[in-house]
Design an enzyme around this catalytic site. Structure first.
Site, PDB file in Angstrom:
ATOM      1  N   GLU A   1      24.938 -23.466  34.976  1.00  0.00           N
ATOM      2  CA  GLU A   1      25.926 -24.426  34.468  1.00  0.00           C
ATOM      3  C   GLU A   1      27.348 -24.051  34.866  1.00  0.00           C
ATOM      4  O   GLU A   1      28.126 -24.898  35.305  1.00  0.00           O
ATOM      5  CB  GLU A   1      25.826 -24.550  32.940  1.00  0.00           C
ATOM      6  CG  GLU A   1      24.586 -25.288  32.452  1.00  0.00           C
ATOM      7  CD  GLU A   1      23.334 -24.425  32.410  1.00  0.00           C
ATOM      8  OE1 GLU A   1      23.439 -23.206  32.668  1.00  0.00           O
ATOM      9  OE2 GLU A   1      22.250 -24.957  32.120  1.00  0.00           O
TER      10      GLU A   1
ATOM     11  N   HIS B   1      20.000 -27.230  20.497  1.00  0.00           N
ATOM     12  CA  HIS B   1      19.899 -28.445  21.315  1.00  0.00           C
ATOM     13  C   HIS B   1      20.494 -29.679  20.630  1.00  0.00           C
ATOM     14  O   HIS B   1      20.313 -30.784  21.127  1.00  0.00           O
ATOM     15  CB  HIS B   1      18.430 -28.783  21.593  1.00  0.00           C
ATOM     16  CG  HIS B   1      17.823 -28.056  22.762  1.00  0.00           C
ATOM     17  ND1 HIS B   1      17.642 -26.706  22.797  1.00  0.00           N
ATOM     18  CD2 HIS B   1      17.338 -28.509  23.946  1.00  0.00           C
ATOM     19  CE1 HIS B   1      17.060 -26.354  23.946  1.00  0.00           C
ATOM     20  NE2 HIS B   1      16.871 -27.429  24.651  1.00  0.00           N
TER      21      HIS B   1
HETATM   22  C1  LIG Z   1      21.278 -23.081  29.547  1.00  0.00           C
HETATM   23  C2  LIG Z   1      20.186 -24.073  29.589  1.00  0.00           C
HETATM   24  N1  LIG Z   1      20.165 -24.993  30.569  1.00  0.00           N
HETATM   25  C3  LIG Z   1      19.183 -25.904  30.624  1.00  0.00           C
HETATM   26  C4  LIG Z   1      18.176 -25.907  29.690  1.00  0.00           C
HETATM   27  C5  LIG Z   1      17.049 -26.939  29.756  1.00  0.00           C
HETATM   28  N2  LIG Z   1      15.815 -26.303  30.204  1.00  0.00           N
HETATM   29  C6  LIG Z   1      14.941 -25.844  29.306  1.00  0.00           C
HETATM   30  S1  LIG Z   1      13.684 -25.042  30.015  1.00  0.00           S
HETATM   31  C7  LIG Z   1      14.282 -25.308  31.557  1.00  0.00           C
HETATM   32  C8  LIG Z   1      13.550 -24.749  32.735  1.00  0.00           C
HETATM   33  C9  LIG Z   1      13.535 -23.259  32.725  1.00  0.00           C
HETATM   34  O1  LIG Z   1      12.708 -22.759  33.719  1.00  0.00           O
HETATM   35  P1  LIG Z   1      12.245 -21.268  33.768  1.00  0.00           P
HETATM   36  O2  LIG Z   1      13.363 -20.365  33.400  1.00  0.00           O
HETATM   37  O3  LIG Z   1      11.626 -21.034  35.082  1.00  0.00           O
HETATM   38  O4  LIG Z   1      11.158 -21.124  32.611  1.00  0.00           O
HETATM   39  P2  LIG Z   1       9.840 -21.985  32.344  1.00  0.00           P
HETATM   40  O5  LIG Z   1      10.252 -23.180  31.577  1.00  0.00           O
HETATM   41  O6  LIG Z   1       9.213 -22.297  33.645  1.00  0.00           O
HETATM   42  O7  LIG Z   1       8.991 -21.123  31.485  1.00  0.00           O
HETATM   43  C10 LIG Z   1      15.452 -26.049  31.491  1.00  0.00           C
HETATM   44  C11 LIG Z   1      16.209 -26.512  32.649  1.00  0.00           C
HETATM   45  C12 LIG Z   1      18.243 -24.957  28.663  1.00  0.00           C
HETATM   46  N3  LIG Z   1      17.339 -24.913  27.687  1.00  0.00           N
HETATM   47  N4  LIG Z   1      19.236 -24.042  28.646  1.00  0.00           N
END
Ligand SMILES: Cc1ncc(C[n+]2csc(CCOP(=O)(O)OP(=O)(O)O)c2C)c(N)n1
Lengths: 320, 339
Positions: free
Chosen positions: B67, B136
């Site tokens: 971000e 959230h």
């Molecule tokens: C700072 C932040 N940005 C965006 C999100 C929205 N978001 C939640 S999970 C996710 C994907 C995360 O991927 P990864 O770290 O690979 O973990 P996975 O979900 O695959 O276990 C996103 C973009 C968030 N929760 N926090």
């Protein structure tokens, strides 16, 4: 030492527990966002089997099975998802915010990479007080793009904080694949640039997970600082309950399902004569019964009175 | 050129914003949309769904989870002549980009003695009501409204979802558009661009004689419902939609309160130091001698958002709480919420 049969049971429990959440979500007993780890059980089960009560765990919003792996009771996790007082966070957190201070399970963090700095500090405190514990910090490969990841890696290496940086590389951050979001997809190489050992291992094979994690823990427990382990894994289900999965093909998911961690270990146990169909059915029935009890207890749990809404904002000091 | 929108159609706020994005990107080469999962995934709240296939990966740019980095890159791209629309998935995640927004986007014009401007548009989904708990669900719109050097807009009806974006892109300064997640699925009439007017002017959504209900964004529908309920009880409430939290349109709210002599402010943000406090102070400054009752406020309870439905509902403003506050104002008493 955890036996292979115990590992199979742990993974089966995780699998069935999360699969049980799906209809509960559809019936709206579980609300909010629900992220399941189905397919990734070998990582939580393998790492969890090597941790003791003095070790701490930091998870993400996809953390049900990390909580289970750290010994948080299934009843308390299910009740939390139901928003009941008997939940492990008193109902305040829900699926994304499981906590259990008694189990040194520090969440349950829905800010991607938000848990990593905490892990560095938890490790620092263990070292400060001369405690033997280490912190296992789980996160996805997507989190490695955040500044907090790099800052935490450097701090941990600099201070020799005993953190296991456990990266579950399931190839997708929501709908964004690793190669679409990282110029360098060699995660261990990137992590290694922070002057710490960085390994990469098949995260679908629980025995490989254990072998690599054991090596990491030797280093950690000897006070030599953090270790990064990439567990190459895959989530079989959508990111959350809303995901239309436009970013990957059914065939890709099917190919990965052939490497289902439960089947892989199950096949080995069958080959060595440790497991047969009857034992498997008995195990499944036993696990399902246990989960049903957790669901019933969650359903029976009370909800907090609205008058208590303002609690748990600051410490409750008795000024009386 | 994108084809002009038909006159007065009914669409959801989601469709309205999607149409606005599509039009802006087609009409102006300098415009791109960037953010997490805006492309291949179709947008976390499906706002940009379909645009990636139609407009391609150079105009609909999926970013990594960075971000601070991609908001800052958006600021740089704006300095370089682009007109980036940066989407931050939720208001809570904007905190990771706060440094670039507050220390850079908001200050460059001033620090450079007017040489530089940052024509960036930052869109954020905001607000609670979906049991997404304490990381959230929060409303930081009023909080951003505290910062000189940026603009903070908050659409509450489909028409504003349709037309605020082009106005924001035409603005030479950083504009943050807070889109309440509870509104995306709601429909409303959308007319011609000129009908939407200046986004920085507040709008009277319902004229009334007895008291002014002042709100914006996600709480607008419930305030209108409360006004309907009050009307059934013989109280004719006026509903003022602020639409813009910075710069705040003082004159529209002041004129309304000078007519009605009573005011209740409804804001999903927390009460202490929030936008409701600012609105209340301005009314006190400008309308002190016109008021027939203390100014009332209905805000979110001062707790991080709890997960269970009943506690979340109790934490958020509701029709019931608004009606209660309005009745108190009519009785010239006040429900002082102490937390
Ligand atoms: C700072 C932040 N940005 C965006 C999100 C929205 N978001 C939640 S999970 C996710 C994907 C995360 O991927 P990864 O770290 O690979 O973990 P996975 O979900 O695959 O276990 C996103 C973009 C968030 N929760 N926090």
């Amino acid at each position: 030492m955890t036996t292979r049969m115990e590992l199979l049971r742990t993974m089966l429990f995780m699998r069935r527990f999360e699969e049980r959440c799906v209809p509960l979500y559809q019936q709206q007993a579980i609300r909010g966002f629900l992220h399941l780890s189905v397919g990734q059980e070998a990582v939580a089960a393998g790492v969890g089997s090597l941790l003791g009560p003095d070790d701490s765990v930091v998870g993400t919003y996809r953390e049900h099975i990390h909580a289970l792996a750290k010994g948080v009771p299934a009843d308390a996790i299910m009740a939390e998802m139901f928003g009941r007082i008997s939940g492990c966070s008193g109902g305040r957190g829900g699926s994304m915010h499981l906590f259990s201070a008694d189990h040194r399970f520090y969440g349950g963090n829905a800010i991607v990479a938000g848990g990593l700095p905490l892990a560095v500090g938890l490790g620092l405190a263990d070292t400060h007080f001369g405690r033997s514990g280490v912190c296992a910090c789980f996160f996805g490969e997507g989190a490695m793009a955040e500044g907090a990841f790099h800052e935490s890696m450097n701090l941990a290496a600099l201070w020799k904080s005993p953190v296991l940086f456990a990266c579950e590389n399931n190839l997708y951050a929501m709908g964004t694949s690793l190669e679409r979001s990282a110029a360098s997809t060699d995660l261990a190489m990137r992590a290694g640039s922070h002057a710490m050992p960085a390994l990469s291992v098949d995260g679908m094979d629980v025995e490989a997970v254990i072998e690599a994690t054991q090596r990491a823990l030797v280093h950690l427990r000897a006070g030599q600082g953090p270790v990064f382990v990439e567990y190459r894994t895959y989530r079989f289900r959508p990111h959350s309950m809303y995901d239309p999965e436009l970013y990957r093909t059914k065939q890709e998911v099917e190919r990965w399902r052939e490497r289902d961690p439960l089947t892989m270990l199950g096949d080995r146990l069958r080959a060595s004569g440790e497991l047969d169909d009857e034992m498997w059915s008995a195990m499944l029935a036993e696990v399902d019964d246990e989960i049903e009890v957790a669901v019933e207890r969650a359903e029976a749990g009370g909800i907090e009175p609205v008058d208590d809404l303002a609690r748990y904002v600051l410490a409750e000091v008795d000024h009386g | 050129m994108a084809e002009p929108a038909a006159m007065e159609t009914e669409m959801t706020c989601r469709e309205a914003m999607r149409a606005a994005l599509r039009e802006s990107i087609i009409d102006d080469d300098r415009v791109v949309l960037m953010g997490e999962d805006v492309g291949a995934y179709g947008g976390c709240f499906a706002v940009s769904s379909g645009l990636f296939d139609e407009l391609g990966s150079e105009r609909i740019i999926d970013t990594p989870l960075s971000e601070l980095g991609f908001v800052g890159a958006g600021i740089g791209a704006a300095l370089g002549g682009m007109r980036p629309i940066v989407e931050i998935m939720t208001g809570n995640f904007s905190l990771l980009a706060l440094d670039q927004i507050v220390n850079t986007a908001a200050t460059l014009r001033h620090m450079s003695g007017g040489q530089l401007g940052v024509p960036i548009v930052i869109r954020l989904a905001t607000g609670g009501g979906r049991q997404l708990a304490a990381q959230h669900s929060h409303s930081f719109d009023g909080w951003f409204g505290h910062i000189p050097g940026i603009k903070v807009w908050s659409p509450g009806v489909a028409e504003d979802f349709r037309w605020m974006l082009s106005a924001a892109l035409a603005d030479p300064d950083p504009v943050l558009i807070f889109e309440h997640v509870g509104l995306y699925g709601r429909s409303g009439p959308v007319g011609a661009r000129s009908d939407a007017g200046d986004p920085e002017r507040a709008v009277i959504r319902r004229p009334g004689r007895d008291l002014s209900l002042i709100t914006f964004g996600g709480t607008l529908p419930m305030v209108l419902d409360a006004a309907t309920e009050l009307f059934g009880d013989g109280v004719d409430a006026e509903v003022v939609d602020l639409r813009c939290l910075r710069p705040l349109d003082t004159s529209t709210m002041v004129e309304s309160v000078r007519r009605t002599h009573r005011a209740v402010i409804i804001d999903e943000g927390w009460r202490s130091g929030g936008i409701s406090a600012e609105v209340s102070a301005r009314l006190a400054e400008h309308c002190f001698y016109d008021l027939d009752a203390p100014i009332g406020r209905v805000c979110s309870r001062e707790v991080p958002m709890p997960y269970p439905a009943h506690l979340e509902a109790a934490a958020l403003p509701s029709v019931e709480r608004i009606v209660e506050a309005a009745r108190a104002a009519m009785d010239a008493t006040v429900v002082v919420e102490t937390w």
